[in-house]
Design an enzyme around this catalytic site. Structure first.
Site, PDB file in Angstrom:
ATOM      1  N   SER A 119      10.408   5.525  -7.266  1.00  0.00           N
ATOM      2  CA  SER A 119      10.600   5.352  -5.919  1.00  0.00           C
ATOM      3  C   SER A 119      11.985   6.011  -5.140  1.00  0.00           C
ATOM      4  O   SER A 119      12.118   6.280  -3.840  1.00  0.00           O
ATOM      5  CB  SER A 119      10.824   4.080  -5.274  1.00  0.00           C
ATOM      6  OG  SER A 119       9.653   3.210  -5.568  1.00  0.00           O
ATOM      7  N   HIS A 142       5.070  10.623  -6.346  1.00  0.00           N
ATOM      8  CA  HIS A 142       5.341   9.086  -5.698  1.00  0.00           C
ATOM      9  C   HIS A 142       4.087   8.959  -4.959  1.00  0.00           C
ATOM     10  O   HIS A 142       3.821   9.261  -3.929  1.00  0.00           O
ATOM     11  CB  HIS A 142       6.618   9.202  -4.781  1.00  0.00           C
ATOM     12  CG  HIS A 142       7.032   8.085  -4.371  1.00  0.00           C
ATOM     13  ND1 HIS A 142       7.542   7.687  -2.981  1.00  0.00           N
ATOM     14  CD2 HIS A 142       7.089   6.920  -5.157  1.00  0.00           C
ATOM     15  CE1 HIS A 142       7.691   6.445  -2.672  1.00  0.00           C
ATOM     16  NE2 HIS A 142       7.401   5.914  -4.269  1.00  0.00           N
ATOM     17  N   GLU A 154       3.962  11.876  -2.352  1.00  0.00           N
ATOM     18  CA  GLU A 154       5.129  12.923  -2.436  1.00  0.00           C
ATOM     19  C   GLU A 154       5.405  13.558  -3.680  1.00  0.00           C
ATOM     20  O   GLU A 154       5.447  13.041  -4.730  1.00  0.00           O
ATOM     21  CB  GLU A 154       6.321  11.999  -2.247  1.00  0.00           C
ATOM     22  CG  GLU A 154       6.466  11.586  -0.741  1.00  0.00           C
ATOM     23  CD  GLU A 154       7.823  10.614  -0.417  1.00  0.00           C
ATOM     24  OE1 GLU A 154       8.011  10.673   0.742  1.00  0.00           O
ATOM     25  OE2 GLU A 154       8.257   9.845  -1.464  1.00  0.00           O
ATOM     26  N   ASN A 192      10.642   6.796   1.522  1.00  0.00           N
ATOM     27  CA  ASN A 192      11.658   5.693   0.953  1.00  0.00           C
ATOM     28  C   ASN A 192      13.150   5.779   1.746  1.00  0.00           C
ATOM     29  O   ASN A 192      13.931   4.899   1.859  1.00  0.00           O
ATOM     30  CB  ASN A 192      11.750   5.430  -0.424  1.00  0.00           C
ATOM     31  CG  ASN A 192      10.606   4.506  -1.053  1.00  0.00           C
ATOM     32  OD1 ASN A 192      10.535   3.506  -0.233  1.00  0.00           O
ATOM     33  ND2 ASN A 192      10.166   4.789  -1.984  1.00  0.00           N
TER      34      ASN A 192
HETATM   35  P1  NAI Z   1       5.585  -3.883 -11.631  1.00  0.00           P
HETATM   36  O1  NAI Z   1       6.557  -4.592 -11.917  1.00  0.00           O
HETATM   37  O2  NAI Z   1       4.627  -4.558 -10.814  1.00  0.00           O
HETATM   38  O3  NAI Z   1       5.038  -3.052 -12.915  1.00  0.00           O
HETATM   39  C1  NAI Z   1       5.784  -2.545 -14.009  1.00  0.00           C
HETATM   40  C2  NAI Z   1       4.883  -2.493 -15.219  1.00  0.00           C
HETATM   41  O4  NAI Z   1       5.757  -1.608 -16.029  1.00  0.00           O
HETATM   42  C3  NAI Z   1       4.852  -3.851 -15.648  1.00  0.00           C
HETATM   43  O5  NAI Z   1       3.542  -4.346 -16.151  1.00  0.00           O
HETATM   44  C4  NAI Z   1       5.928  -3.869 -17.067  1.00  0.00           C
HETATM   45  O6  NAI Z   1       5.167  -4.753 -18.217  1.00  0.00           O
HETATM   46  C5  NAI Z   1       5.582  -2.394 -17.396  1.00  0.00           C
HETATM   47  N1  NAI Z   1       6.632  -2.158 -18.154  1.00  0.00           N
HETATM   48  C6  NAI Z   1       7.957  -2.163 -18.142  1.00  0.00           C
HETATM   49  N2  NAI Z   1       8.829  -1.615 -19.004  1.00  0.00           N
HETATM   50  C7  NAI Z   1       7.909  -0.829 -19.512  1.00  0.00           C
HETATM   51  C8  NAI Z   1       8.192   0.312 -20.764  1.00  0.00           C
HETATM   52  N3  NAI Z   1       9.285   0.699 -21.232  1.00  0.00           N
HETATM   53  N4  NAI Z   1       6.959   0.872 -21.270  1.00  0.00           N
HETATM   54  C9  NAI Z   1       5.845   0.517 -20.546  1.00  0.00           C
HETATM   55  N5  NAI Z   1       5.504  -0.427 -19.649  1.00  0.00           N
HETATM   56  C10 NAI Z   1       6.723  -1.166 -19.187  1.00  0.00           C
HETATM   57  O7  NAI Z   1       6.061  -2.600 -10.807  1.00  0.00           O
HETATM   58  P2  NAI Z   1       5.523  -1.639  -9.636  1.00  0.00           P
HETATM   59  O8  NAI Z   1       5.821  -2.129  -8.248  1.00  0.00           O
HETATM   60  O9  NAI Z   1       3.979  -1.075 -10.220  1.00  0.00           O
HETATM   61  O10 NAI Z   1       6.360  -0.120  -9.809  1.00  0.00           O
HETATM   62  C11 NAI Z   1       6.428   0.445 -10.638  1.00  0.00           C
HETATM   63  C12 NAI Z   1       7.045   1.798 -10.421  1.00  0.00           C
HETATM   64  O11 NAI Z   1       6.582   2.403  -9.025  1.00  0.00           O
HETATM   65  C13 NAI Z   1       8.753   1.758 -10.187  1.00  0.00           C
HETATM   66  O12 NAI Z   1       9.370   2.872 -10.504  1.00  0.00           O
HETATM   67  C14 NAI Z   1       8.523   1.673  -8.471  1.00  0.00           C
HETATM   68  O13 NAI Z   1       9.834   1.821  -7.883  1.00  0.00           O
HETATM   69  C15 NAI Z   1       7.343   2.524  -8.050  1.00  0.00           C
HETATM   70  N6  NAI Z   1       6.900   2.391  -6.839  1.00  0.00           N
HETATM   71  C16 NAI Z   1       6.380   1.130  -6.419  1.00  0.00           C
HETATM   72  C17 NAI Z   1       5.770   0.885  -5.369  1.00  0.00           C
HETATM   73  C18 NAI Z   1       5.379  -0.588  -4.745  1.00  0.00           C
HETATM   74  O14 NAI Z   1       5.008  -0.612  -3.492  1.00  0.00           O
HETATM   75  N7  NAI Z   1       5.518  -1.508  -5.747  1.00  0.00           N
HETATM   76  C19 NAI Z   1       5.354   2.016  -4.463  1.00  0.00           C
HETATM   77  C20 NAI Z   1       5.644   3.270  -4.819  1.00  0.00           C
HETATM   78  C21 NAI Z   1       6.438   3.314  -6.080  1.00  0.00           C
END
Ligand code: NAI
Length: 287
Positions: A119, A142, A154, A192
């Site tokens: 993000s 993104h 994006e 963002n």
């Molecule tokens: P989340 O916390 O829901 O999921 C992250 C997942 O990654 C977890 O299941 C975790 O076990 C896994 N994980 C952590 N380290 C790992 C590794 N080294 N190898 C493999 N898996 C690993 O997070 P979310 O919200 O899905 O965010 C993920 C990415 O997307 C972040 O970079 C965030 O900034 C970005 N993002 C989030 C948005 C949102 O609305 N939540 C919107 C757009 C982008």
């Protein structure tokens, strides 16, 4: 450009939605998470979502059957090394992401594209430790939450990204119902960056936790401002922890620019483990 198989790494809020969206484009998907059990749960949730769409008449049963055969949970070491595209959607931690990219660089063949769903982190910085041959095959993609529904993607070029390749991806998404936009590699990209003040000023307007004020701000922004969701509802949907990390990194990337400064209420919520919808408790309570 042909995208026939995709690996999605990180199967949380975003990874799960991204995986399902690609699946519905008839792309084969592999899902990877450092927490294998969690990846299995996300996989099951996608099946549940597809069944829901079938029950509502939005998908055909033959398509659902095909989709279900086209998605698998894998350990990182077992992914298809010839994958067309690998999308990283793990936690918003720069060092953890960079470590993963180094591993992917070794596992994948030279033709595979690697994209980050970050993000906020600059793409050029995330690409720093990749081999020279991979740097032009690395970019930001993104997606927005929920990725199956939100149209915007994006497409972010780092300094070394092959612009022809990223433009082909941009066209690929636009041909499949997404609205892609090509962005500069600035902290927070477009949405963002602009959204920091949407959250920041709302937090400053309520200052401390007060549900009545929170509801009032959300209501005004929704009903008068014409937004689909108020800022607090949206922070609960995104994840207050994710939102705080993004705010912190945009703030730092702009050399502590005061208008992007995080608010202590965000940290207080995270300290109390009130992450939003995913923990059933955020600014609002979810039963
Ligand atoms: P989340 O916390 O829901 O999921 C992250 C997942 O990654 C977890 O299941 C975790 O076990 C896994 N994980 C952590 N380290 C790992 C590794 N080294 N190898 C493999 N898996 C690993 O997070 P979310 O919200 O899905 O965010 C993920 C990415 O997307 C972040 O970079 C965030 O900034 C970005 N993002 C989030 C948005 C949102 O609305 N939540 C919107 C757009 C982008």
């Amino acid at each position: 450009m042909e995208i026939k198989n995709v690996v999605v790494i990180g199967t949380g809020t975003m990874g799960q939605g991204i995986a399902q969206w690609f699946l519905q484009q008839k792309v084969a998907v592999e899902m990877v998470d450092s927490n294998y059990e969690f990846a299995l749960k996300s996989h099951a949730k996608i099946f549940e979502n597809l069944d829901g769409l079938l029950a509502k008449g939005k998908l055909q049963s033959a398509d659902v059957a095909n989709f279900k055969q086209n998605i698998h949970v894998k350990h990182l070491e077992k992914i298809n090394p010839e994958a067309d595209l690998v999308i990283e959607a793990i936690i918003e931690d720069k060092e953890v992401k960079k470590e993963l990219f180094k591993k992917l660089d070794e596992i994948l063949s030279a033709r595979s594209i690697i994209a980050s769903n970050t993000s906020s982190f600059p793409i050029t910085e995330l690409a720093k430790d990749l081999s020279d041959k991979r740097k032009n095959k690395f970019l930001g993609l993104h997606f927005f939450n929920p990725a199956t529904i939100m149209k915007l993607v994006e497409v972010i070029n780092g300094l070394e990204t092959d612009k022809e390749m990223s433009h082909k991806l941009y066209m690929w998404f636009n041909a499949r119902g997404k609205v892609a936009c090509e962005c500069n590699d600035a902290p927070g990209f477009i949405v963002n960056r602009v959204a920091r003040n949407f959250y920041g000023e709302s937090l400053r307007a309520v200052e401390t936790y007060d549900l009545e004020k929170i509801k009032e701000v959300d209501q005004v922004i929704r009903e008068v401002g014409g937004f689909k969701m108020g800022p607090f509802e949206l922070m609960d949907l995104i994840g207050i922890d994710v939102n705080l990390s993004v705010t912190e990194s945009v703030y730092r990337a702009f050399f502590d620019e005061p208008r992007f400064k995080p608010h202590r209420l965000q940290k207080e919520m995270v300290d109390a483990k009130r992450f939003g919808r995913k923990s059933k408790k955020g600014f609002y309570i979810y039963e």
